[in-house]
Design a protein around this motif. Structure first.
Motif, PDB file in Angstrom:
ATOM      1  N   VAL A  58       4.645   7.692  -3.533  1.00 28.97           N
ATOM      2  CA  VAL A  58       5.424   7.565  -2.296  1.00 28.97           C
ATOM      3  C   VAL A  58       4.690   8.323  -1.195  1.00 28.97           C
ATOM      4  O   VAL A  58       4.490   9.536  -1.301  1.00 28.97           O
ATOM      5  CB  VAL A  58       6.850   8.120  -2.484  1.00 28.97           C
ATOM      6  N   LEU A  59       4.280   7.597  -0.155  1.00 31.92           N
ATOM      7  CA  LEU A  59       3.511   8.188   0.944  1.00 31.92           C
ATOM      8  C   LEU A  59       4.237   7.916   2.259  1.00 31.92           C
ATOM      9  O   LEU A  59       4.055   6.867   2.883  1.00 31.92           O
ATOM     10  CB  LEU A  59       2.094   7.609   0.989  1.00 31.92           C
ATOM     11  N   ALA A 111      10.856   9.209   5.260  1.00 33.28           N
ATOM     12  CA  ALA A 111      11.156   9.864   3.988  1.00 33.28           C
ATOM     13  C   ALA A 111      12.610   9.686   3.545  1.00 33.28           C
ATOM     14  O   ALA A 111      12.857   9.414   2.358  1.00 33.28           O
ATOM     15  CB  ALA A 111      10.780  11.347   4.056  1.00 33.28           C
ATOM     16  N   VAL A 156       4.353  12.389  -4.803  1.00 30.82           N
ATOM     17  CA  VAL A 156       4.403  12.458  -3.342  1.00 30.82           C
ATOM     18  C   VAL A 156       3.300  13.407  -2.867  1.00 30.82           C
ATOM     19  O   VAL A 156       3.445  14.632  -2.952  1.00 30.82           O
ATOM     20  CB  VAL A 156       5.773  12.940  -2.836  1.00 30.82           C
ATOM     21  N   PHE A 171       9.308  17.816   3.916  1.00 34.42           N
ATOM     22  CA  PHE A 171       9.743  16.882   2.884  1.00 34.42           C
ATOM     23  C   PHE A 171      10.702  17.557   1.905  1.00 34.42           C
ATOM     24  O   PHE A 171      11.689  16.951   1.466  1.00 34.42           O
ATOM     25  CB  PHE A 171       8.533  16.310   2.147  1.00 34.42           C
ATOM     26  N   LEU A 211      10.087  14.167  -9.847  1.00 32.48           N
ATOM     27  CA  LEU A 211       9.278  14.084  -8.619  1.00 32.48           C
ATOM     28  C   LEU A 211       8.229  15.189  -8.620  1.00 32.48           C
ATOM     29  O   LEU A 211       8.551  16.365  -8.854  1.00 32.48           O
ATOM     30  CB  LEU A 211      10.161  14.185  -7.384  1.00 32.48           C
ATOM     31  N   MET A 214       5.336  16.826  -6.255  1.00 35.48           N
ATOM     32  CA  MET A 214       4.671  16.918  -4.952  1.00 35.48           C
ATOM     33  C   MET A 214       3.249  17.427  -5.161  1.00 35.48           C
ATOM     34  O   MET A 214       3.039  18.450  -5.835  1.00 35.48           O
ATOM     35  CB  MET A 214       5.446  17.834  -4.009  1.00 35.48           C
TER      36      MET A 214
END
Length: 398
Positions: free
Chosen positions: A197-198, A210, A231, A242, A254, A256
């Motif tokens: 996810v960008l 976002a 991400v 974010f 998730l 990061m």
């Protein structure tokens, strides 16, 4: 042909990190051309590592949107006036402007009128917005260096010398990405689906995209609770921004990624793309990177009402000249991947399109083949081709 006394002085201006990297490669190409060159002007760390005599740091030109440009106008004008006067007093053999068209085209017009050959690297997207800028380009530029093959016909039709030099990303990204190796390096569970996810690199992009992306991921994880989310964050500021949004829309699994966590010399975004089954991505250069990693994607973008009005005012257009905004679709001349923009960028629409990208093996195989052919078409000796044009102009000037 003998070289004149100024033939070794090359003026250069880059105003963004991507331009700094492109320019540093051109500088290597110039040095490989066996010419004792001295490059001077405005640039960043990559250009300085190649020996740039830096008059002003690159961030002197880096602005984020129209409001920031207005705030910084006095300092931008001072920087412009300084480099223009220096080069008019002591003209270089060639000036090379890398991207930053609002700054560089003005400067190139002044220098070309004074007899300095000018090269502009990275053509403005006149094929999408403000085609009338071609008249300014004709006055300002002695030779265009373009990244995409379709651009040459535009400049040839307008009588502007042009050379297609390929895209440097095509050299940096492997033709055959190693998905399993990337997943192992990131410690992802075997057999799980992985979505990168960008939501963009600018504050405004993350703020608008976002929340939609995270809501879409919640829908996707209702379908696949084990879905892994990667991400990549461009810097600590975007990571903090974010994280605040993530607290309002919790997501399982998730991860990061930040630049310092990535392999040396490889952006965190590239690790995410290489490991992913599919990518949900903001429109921009990241869409081309995703295509070069041969991954299915869903492209999205949302502008605030103010930014839409500003863009329409500045360009005189309500929408692009082409039916596509994503670079992969522009280059393939087709809606190869979905584009969900503005009001269409709902979490439900994003989730539906992304689920297809994640789960349709025939689509993934078709895109792999199309993106591989695209990759091959962009693969050129970019530094060597660019240096050849610049050195030819330098010899002629000498």
């Amino acid at each position: 042909m003998t070289l004149g006394p100024n033939a070794g002085r090359i003026g250069m201006v880059a105003g963004e990190p991507s331009g700094d990297l492109l320019a540093s490669r051109i500088m290597r190409g110039l040095q490989d051309g066996m010419l004792d060159v001295q490059c001077e002007g405005i640039g960043g760390p990559a250009m300085q590592q190649q020996g740039l005599q830096c008059w002003h740091p690159m961030h002197a030109l880096t602005v984020f949107g129209y409001v920031d440009a207005l705030k910084r106008l006095p300092s931008l004008l001072r920087t412009y006036g300084d480099v223009k006067s220096r080069w008019l007093r002591q003209p270089p053999s060639v000036f090379v402007g890398i991207d930053a068209p609002d700054f560089n085209l003005r400067l190139e017009q002044q220098l070309k009128a004074a007899g300095v050959p000018t090269v502009h690297f990275v053509g403005p997207s006149i094929w999408a917005w403000r085609y009338e800028r071609i008249h300014t380009i004709r006055k300002a530029v002695s030779h265009m260096l373009v990244l995409f093959p379709f651009e040459t016909a535009i400049y040839e039709k307008e009588g502007i010398p042009v050379t297609y030099v390929g895209h440097p990303l095509a050299q940096d990204i492997p033709m055959q990405p190693d998905r399993e190796g990337a997943r192992t390096r990131l410690g992802l569970p075997a057999g799980a689906r992985v979505l990168a996810v960008l939501p963009g690199s600018r504050r405004s992009e993350v703020a608008l995209l976002a929340p939609r992306f995270l809501s879409a991921v919640q829908i996707l994880q209702a379908q696949d609770p084990d879905l892994q989310i990667l991400v990549p964050m461009v810097n600590a500021q975007r990571r903090e921004q974010f994280a605040q949004l993530l607290a309002q829309t919790p997501i399982r699994n998730l991860h990061m990624l930040q630049q310092q966590d990535s392999e040396a010399g490889h952006p965190a975004a590239w690790q995410a793309m290489e490991a992913a089954d599919a990518v949900l991505v903001a429109s921009g250069t990241a869409t081309l990177e995703t295509a070069l990693f041969k991954r299915p994607m869903v492209i999205s973008y949302v502008l605030s009402p103010l930014m839409r009005r500003l863009m329409a005012w500045k360009s005189g257009q309500e929408k692009p000249l082409l039916p596509w905004v994503g670079l992969p679709n522009v280059l393939l001349n087709d809606f190869a991947v979905p584009e969900l923009l503005q009001e269409d960028a709902t979490p439900e629409n994003l989730a539906e399109a992304t689920w297809t990208a994640l789960t349709d093996p025939a689509l993934a195989q078709d895109l792999y083949q199309r993106f591989s052919a695209l990759h091959a078409s962009l693969l050129r000796d970019t530094p060597g081709l660019a240096a050849e044009v610049i050195l030819k102009l330098a010899r002629h000037a000498g």
